[in-house]
Scaffold this active site. Structure first.
Site, mmCIF file in Angstrom:
data_model
loop_
_atom_site.group_PDB
_atom_site.id
_atom_site.type_symbol
_atom_site.label_atom_id
_atom_site.label_comp_id
_atom_site.label_asym_id
_atom_site.label_seq_id
_atom_site.Cartn_x
_atom_site.Cartn_y
_atom_site.Cartn_z
ATOM 1 N N LYS A 7 109.775 93.143 -0.236
ATOM 2 C CA LYS A 7 110.497 94.057 -1.138
ATOM 3 C C LYS A 7 109.484 94.902 -1.878
ATOM 4 O O LYS A 7 108.342 94.479 -2.085
ATOM 5 C CB LYS A 7 111.308 93.253 -2.159
ATOM 6 C CG LYS A 7 112.449 94.021 -2.773
ATOM 7 C CD LYS A 7 113.663 93.947 -1.879
ATOM 8 C CE LYS A 7 114.877 94.622 -2.443
ATOM 9 N NZ LYS A 7 116.073 94.222 -1.668
HETATM 10 N N1 GLU Z 1 117.753 96.722 0.492
HETATM 11 C C1 GLU Z 1 118.666 96.126 1.414
HETATM 12 C C2 GLU Z 1 118.821 94.638 1.138
HETATM 13 O O1 GLU Z 1 118.606 94.176 0.036
HETATM 14 C C3 GLU Z 1 118.311 96.448 2.856
HETATM 15 C C4 GLU Z 1 116.985 95.960 3.315
HETATM 16 C C5 GLU Z 1 116.589 96.463 4.697
HETATM 17 O O2 GLU Z 1 117.386 97.106 5.338
HETATM 18 O O3 GLU Z 1 115.461 96.163 5.090
HETATM 19 O O4 GLU Z 1 119.236 93.893 1.972
#
Ligand code: GLU
Length: 434
Positions: free
Chosen positions: A120
């Site tokens: 993240k």
């Molecule tokens: N931000 C989204 C999540 O929390 C998508 C993450 C992604 O597609 O890599 O799942």
């Protein structure tokens, strides 16, 4: 058993106002590790991210001055594949929050069975106060600074809170420029014209709608006629609301940072979607229609509905308001919207909670499809993406449901156990280097 497990969480949980997402994440790993009988050294490993990068991002502002923003990229685990997870822009982003969110991505990818670990990113900023030019320079410089960590086989960012295709396009272009070759697979959630997957933008909300339908059916009900309240009317909440409305649900309440609206007979969701598309910051502010009442935002969560979908930020359902939640089912569109303390209260009150790592996994599932298409330079039609997404979500829901039944656990405990087990299996098979 799960009540007992959750009960321990309550003892350890800090007061809701001070909930630290990373402490919440670590407490969950402790509990799940204990329940799975994992050795304490392994639990320790699972609790920590593999890598944390903190960057100070200098940006030339429109007034000619320089402002330095703090940004992060956290890689929690690469045991099951390259790290995967979004980048959020928010004034309250902290490194602990990003560490927790990276860890939840690891379990999420494992629960839905896609070959990624968890990561993240985040930048501490208020995007609504930045011009498009400032946002572009911020995004490009941040990309340059995290470039040593990211790559199609290392770590693949994606959109998250306050980021979308525009930022992902810039990220892809910057990485490509610096590496001297087109690098579509370095990031997902791009525009379709730049290798984005058809249906990626809607994928998280679509997954939430699919899961809502499945859980209602399991509980002996159906979507048609069910009443729904949705907190958050962004990429996740608005799409989930629209699809559920189209499936015959009565979406009676919606809210975002700018306000909350209620109509007992059901809101005109297509009209609301068109309204936010035209409004300056894509907000509900100023909406009015016959029979629609403005209500205080906190009341949205306690409406008398069948399904509550928190699709905004973490820490919304807490020890303070969990007693007043009247929904039968909570489907977590956001990451971490329910505190451990609230979880215990909801469970005691018989509310079924479909956890974030299952309920909102549709986004990362279609990110996986986008990455596969970029690597192969072979593109699918939207119908194929949506059909595959539905298949993955149905299978994951079934697996978590069966696990919960078998272990007499809550859906949250079951999803966490299933995810952790899969990651542990990969770690054990790999062994510890050197
Ligand atoms: N931000 C989204 C999540 O929390 C998508 C993450 C992604 O597609 O890599 O799942």
């Amino acid at each position: 058993m799960s009540r007992q497990v959750q009960g321990q969480v309550r003892e350890r949980a800090p007061a809701p106002s001070q909930v630290n997402a990373y402490e919440m994440f670590q407490a969950q790993v402790d509990l799940v590790g204990g329940r799975l009988g994992l050795p304490s050294d392994l639990v320790e490993l699972l609790k920590r991210p593999e890598r944390v990068l903190v960057v100070s991002i200098p940006v030339r502002m429109d007034d000619g001055g320089i402002r330095v923003f703090e940004g992060y990229r956290v890689q929690h685990s690469s045991a099951r594949g390259p790290c995967k997870g979004g980048i959020r822009y928010h004034p309250q982003v902290t490194v602990d929050e990003v560490k927790a969110l990276a860890g939840w991505m690891t379990w999420k990818c494992a629960v839905v069975g896609i070959p990624f670990g968890g990561g993240k990113g985040g930048i501490v900023c208020d995007p609504s106060s930045l011009s498009p030019g400032e946002l572009e320079r911020l995004t490009r410089r941040y990309t340059a600074m995290i470039l040593p960590l990211i790559g199609p086989q290392r770590d693949i960012p994606a959109p998250d809170v306050n980021t979308g295709a525009r930022e992902m396009n810039w990220l892809m272009d910057t990485a490509s420029a610096l590496r001297g070759e087109p690098m579509y697979a370095v990031v997902t959630g791009k525009d379709v014209a730049l290798g984005g997957a058809q249906g990626r933008r809607e994928a998280t909300g679509r997954g939430v709608a699919i899961i809502t339908q499945l859980v209602l059916e399991r509980l002996g009900g159906e979507v048609k006629g069910a009443t729904v309240a949705v907190q958050g009317f962004g990429n996740v909440g608005s799409v989930a609301a629209l699809l559920l409305h189209q499936a015959g649900a009565r979406v009676v309440g919606v809210s975002d940072v700018s306000g909350a609206f209620y109509r007992r007979e059901g809101l005109d969701i297509p009209e609301l979607v068109r309204y936010v598309e035209r409004s300056p910051h894509r907000l509900l502010r100023g909406y009015s229609a016959p029979g629609v009442e403005g209500i205080p935002q906190e009341e949205l969560l306690t409406l008398d509905v069948d399904v509550l979908i928190p699709a905004a930020l973490e820490g919304q359902i807490t020890g303070k308001n969990a007693d007043q939640i009247r929904a039968r089912v909570v489907v977590e569109g956001a990451n971490g919207p329910t505190t451990p303390e609230a979880d215990v209260i909801l469970e005691e009150r018989g509310v079924t909670v479909v956890p974030d790592i299952l309920a909102n996994a549709g986004g990362v599932v279609v990110s996986y499809f986008e990455w596969v298409q970029n690597l192969q330079s072979f593109y699918w039609e939207e119908g194929e993406t949506n059909a595959r997404l539905a298949r993955v979500m149905r299978r994951a829901f079934q697996e978590v449901w069966d696990y919960a039944q078998g272990e007499k656990a809550s859906l949250r405990a079951a999803a966490l156990m299933l995810g952790v087990e899969r990651v542990v299996q990969a770690i054990r098979l790999r062994g510890i280097f050197p």
